[in-house]
Design an enzyme around this catalytic site. Structure first.
Site, PDB file in Angstrom:
ATOM      1  N   LYS A  54      37.671  37.246  40.981  1.00 19.20           N
ATOM      2  CA  LYS A  54      39.042  36.841  41.151  1.00 19.20           C
ATOM      3  C   LYS A  54      38.494  35.519  41.704  1.00 19.20           C
ATOM      4  O   LYS A  54      39.210  34.235  41.148  1.00 19.20           O
ATOM      5  CB  LYS A  54      39.686  37.721  42.018  1.00 19.20           C
ATOM      6  CG  LYS A  54      40.548  38.847  41.155  1.00 19.20           C
ATOM      7  CD  LYS A  54      40.998  39.603  42.434  1.00 19.20           C
ATOM      8  CE  LYS A  54      41.252  41.097  41.635  1.00 19.20           C
ATOM      9  NZ  LYS A  54      41.906  41.853  42.522  1.00 19.20           N
ATOM     10  N   GLN A  98      42.954  43.813  48.718  1.00 18.32           N
ATOM     11  CA  GLN A  98      42.301  44.601  47.881  1.00 18.32           C
ATOM     12  C   GLN A  98      42.332  45.934  48.055  1.00 18.32           C
ATOM     13  O   GLN A  98      42.072  46.579  49.243  1.00 18.32           O
ATOM     14  CB  GLN A  98      40.689  44.157  47.592  1.00 18.32           C
ATOM     15  CG  GLN A  98      39.775  44.626  46.381  1.00 18.32           C
ATOM     16  CD  GLN A  98      40.484  44.340  45.049  1.00 18.32           C
ATOM     17  OE1 GLN A  98      40.660  43.244  44.753  1.00 18.32           O
ATOM     18  NE2 GLN A  98      40.390  45.324  44.237  1.00 18.32           N
ATOM     19  N   ASP A 121      50.243  40.352  43.680  1.00 21.24           N
ATOM     20  CA  ASP A 121      49.953  41.266  42.904  1.00 21.24           C
ATOM     21  C   ASP A 121      51.227  41.786  42.329  1.00 21.24           C
ATOM     22  O   ASP A 121      51.362  42.386  41.392  1.00 21.24           O
ATOM     23  CB  ASP A 121      49.533  42.707  43.923  1.00 21.24           C
ATOM     24  CG  ASP A 121      48.038  42.751  43.614  1.00 21.24           C
ATOM     25  OD1 ASP A 121      47.376  42.366  42.516  1.00 21.24           O
ATOM     26  OD2 ASP A 121      47.383  43.436  44.383  1.00 21.24           O
TER      27      ASP A 121
END
Ligand code: NAP
Length: 296
Positions: A54, A98, A121
């Protein structure tokens, strides 16, 4: 024989990223650099790889990405304080914690704490609700990525029977919901299957488009599908392989070689849905930066 077309997630994710360049330039012209904060708690090896990927993808696009690493014994209070700081920090337009978190921390506490307008997200309850009601908000990255794969491949979904296997909150449920919506990529008749579904094959054989999000290596084979089916394989599974340097290889939830002849289009693993998830994370961060600017 049906000519099978491989849906190339690498190429399509590049197209999505290219389409964001004018929007990023417009933000930069107003001194805004879209920024993402990634919080990594603990030492989970797969999470470390994902976080690095990422970070690299953001840097490549000239965007800000900062990874904040915390030890495995981080307390709930410490994590909540960190999220509060990131919520208040104007250089970050998106925050991503995460998953999975270490066992003593609950992802629901994190979901309750992140500012929904920094939800990179697109998985927070507020944004899932907005998605359901077809309101403006960040969409969950992997499901949105699947939509983009279908769109850029010119695959019609309206009136098609889409069968989704898997009902997780991050993949199956949102994909099913998005494909039901009255939008260009939507208007499908959707059947959502799971481990309690009876006679799964009789349902999957009706699918014009089959989406597998199961987490079981190569679960779907040609006995599950009809001729001409379009297959989107969301699964990413490690299977032991002594011939590989790492000792494993990645496979999807679909037995690619077995369905290849019967499918009219299919995503490979790796190189299908995976690259789209990161592209849509960039998409969300740019979108959230635009929204922040609009609100000023
Ligand atoms: P998950 O939370 O474990 O959900 C799996 C779903 O599959 C559940 O709904 C489960 O049913 C269903 N299932 C399991 N075995 C089944 C069976 N034998 N028959 C029918 N349904 C069955 O997994 P997830 O987070 O959605 O992830 C699914 C896969 O996608 C994994 O391989 C994951 O690594 C991958 N993934 C990839 C990306 C990407 O970027 N490419 C992103 C996220 C996830 P129940 O609900 O009844 O248990």
């Amino acid at each position: 024989m049906i000519i099978t077309k491989i849906i190339n997630g690498k190429e399509i994710s590049q197209k999505v990223r290219d389409s964001l360049i004018p929007r990023i330039d417009a933000l930069k012209a107003k001194s805004v650099v879209p920024g993402l904060a990634v919080v990594l708690v603990g030492e989970d090896p797969a999470s470390q790889v994902y976080v690095k990927m990422k970070q690299r993808a953001f840097e490549k696009m000239g965007l800000l990405s900062e990874t904040i690493k915390k030890p495995v014994d981080t307390t709930k209070e410490e994590l909540m304080n960190l999220i509060d700081e990131l919520n208040a920090d104007e250089k970050f337009h998106g925050i991503l914690v995460q998953l999975p978190l270490p066992g003593h921390l609950d992802e629901k506490d994190v979901f309750d704490r992140i500012d929904p307008w920094k939800d990179a997200d697109g998985l927070l309850p507020a944004n899932m609700g907005k998605m359901l009601l077809e309101m403006d908000g960040p969409l969950p990255c992997t499901p949105h990525g699947v939509l983009m794969l279908l769109k850029y491949s010119g695959i019609e979904t309206s009136g098609k029977h889409v069968v989704v296997i898997g009902r997780s909150n991050i993949v199956g449920k949102p994909i099913a919901n998005l494909l039901l919506q009255k939008k260009d990529i939507g208007n499908a008749t959707v059947t959502l299957c799971h481990s309690r579904t009876k006679d799964l094959k009789s349902i999957t054989k009706q699918a014009d488009i089959l989406i597998a999000a199961i987490g079981v290596p190569e679960f779907v084979d040609s006995s599950f599908v009809k001729d001409g089916v379009i297959i989107i394989d969301v699964g990413v599974n490690r299977v032991d392989d002594a011939t590989k340097k790492k000792g494993y290889r990645l496979v999807g939830d679909v037995n690619f070689d077995d369905v290849f002849e019967v499918a009219s289009a299919i995503t490979p693993v790796p190189g299908g849905v995976g690259p789209m998830t990161i592209a849509m994370l960039i998409y969300n961060t740019v979108y959230l930066a635009e929204k922040k600017l609009e609100s000023k």
